[in-house]
Design a protein around this motif. Structure first.
Motif, PDB file in Angstrom:
ATOM      1  N   ASP A 116      -2.649  -1.636  -6.872  1.00  0.00           N
ATOM      2  CA  ASP A 116      -1.408  -2.415  -6.944  1.00  0.00           C
ATOM      3  C   ASP A 116      -0.654  -2.431  -5.610  1.00  0.00           C
ATOM      4  N   ILE A 117      -0.948  -1.498  -4.743  1.00  0.00           N
ATOM      5  CA  ILE A 117      -0.238  -1.427  -3.476  1.00  0.00           C
ATOM      6  C   ILE A 117      -0.908  -2.331  -2.441  1.00  0.00           C
ATOM      7  N   TRP A 146       6.283   3.747  -1.946  1.00  0.00           N
ATOM      8  CA  TRP A 146       5.129   3.134  -1.287  1.00  0.00           C
ATOM      9  C   TRP A 146       4.950   1.676  -1.706  1.00  0.00           C
ATOM     10  N   LYS A 147       5.595   1.257  -2.772  1.00  0.00           N
ATOM     11  CA  LYS A 147       5.406  -0.102  -3.265  1.00  0.00           C
ATOM     12  C   LYS A 147       6.452  -1.026  -2.652  1.00  0.00           C
ATOM     13  N   PRO A 148       6.128  -2.324  -2.463  1.00  0.00           N
ATOM     14  CA  PRO A 148       4.857  -2.951  -2.849  1.00  0.00           C
ATOM     15  C   PRO A 148       3.778  -2.893  -1.783  1.00  0.00           C
ATOM     16  N   ARG A 149       4.104  -2.375  -0.575  1.00  0.00           N
ATOM     17  CA  ARG A 149       3.090  -2.444   0.486  1.00  0.00           C
ATOM     18  C   ARG A 149       3.186  -1.243   1.425  1.00  0.00           C
ATOM     19  N   GLU A 180       7.203   5.162  -5.935  1.00  0.00           N
ATOM     20  CA  GLU A 180       7.969   3.915  -5.859  1.00  0.00           C
ATOM     21  C   GLU A 180       8.302   3.526  -4.423  1.00  0.00           C
TER      22      GLU A 180
END
Length: 277
Positions: free
Chosen positions: A48-49, A21-24, A19
């Motif tokens: 997704d990332i 690492w998200k969203p980028r 979590e």
């Protein structure tokens, strides 16, 4: 998600941290094989990332940035849902007199710390004995340049993280070949000791920088055979290998960066794992 190649395992983005690492993420692509392998895995298994790529364009090795661009373009074509949002290039000179003077002051404060990590190679005496002309840079300048490069890359990386409002930075740096292998092949003395198998420092894998961001190096405890395994498993080794470059030889040794020097550490490490330069 775990990946195992040549009896070496990497938990790429551990579930307990996923979590974060998200969203980028900001991701360093140098033009070499290590970062190419990591980018391939990220694009294939973590679409997704969002990926914001950063490449340091080193004045003394202009071919590296070209290789990085070729690698990114290749992966984009092979993986349509790559989710690569940007690719920033930052030009820098790790042998600029000002940065060398700054690094010199750092070394003077703690010389043992830096000489433990970065090899000090005496070339001037050997060249003189062989009747060759002096190198463009002194042995001391070359040593200071080894420290200056990661220092400048780190500063540039932080600026790219701020630009994209991203607290996570990933790079593909790997561990050196086994010490016995480097000694057998004669390039142990030019290895960067902090990448050796017997140099243990948790900060190599995850480091918190002063502005609160996280630098993560998931490949730091596996060597280039793991990288080779990534390409072999996905059937892209013969296609992607020629696009990469990691030689640090100068213009003369590389015929204006058109071929590897075969003498620098990076060339010899690559040949150890892949059997070619």
């Amino acid at each position: 998600m775990e990946f195992t190649y040549y009896d070496q395992t990497v938990d790429l983005l551990p579930e307990k941290y996923l979590e974060l690492w998200k969203p980028r993420v900001v991701f360093s692509v140098s033009g070499g094989l290590d970062s190419a392998a990591l980018l391939w895995l990220l694009c294939t298994y973590f679409p997704d990332i969002e990926k914001h790529i950063f490449t340091g364009d080193v004045v003394r090795n202009p071919a590296d940035a070209c290789c990085a661009e070729d690698v990114v373009d290749y992966i984009k074509k092979q993986i349509p849902n790559h989710n690569i949002k940007s690719h920033d290039f930052v030009v820098f000179d790790d042998m600029d007199p000002e940065i060398l003077e700054e690094v010199k002051l750092l070394v003077e404060q703690d010389p043992e710390k830096y000489k433990k990590i970065y090899p000090y190679i005496e070339r001037d005496k050997e060249r003189k004995e062989q009747g060759r002309l002096p190198h463009k840079y002194t042995d001391e300048e070359m040593f200071l340049g080894k420290i200056a490069k990661p220092l400048l890359l780190r500063r540039n990386m932080i600026s790219i993280m701020e630009k994209h409002n991203c607290p996570i930075y990933l790079s593909g740096i790997t561990m050196n070949p086994p010490n016995d292998e480097m000694k057998r092949l004669g390039f142990y003395n030019i290895s960067e000791k902090k990448r050796n198998e017997d140099f243990h420092d948790d900060k190599l894998k995850v480091a918190i920088h002063e502005r609160g961001g996280i630098a993560y190096q998931p490949f730091c405890r596996v060597n280039k055979l793991f990288v080779k395994g990534v390409f072999e498993a996905h059937g892209i080794l013969e296609e992607i290998f020629p696009l990469t470059g990691s030689c640090t030889g100068g213009a003369n040794a590389t015929k204006l960066w058109t071929e590897p020097c075969t003498k620098c550490f990076w060339c010899q490490e690559k040949h150890w794992a892949f059997g070619k330069y």
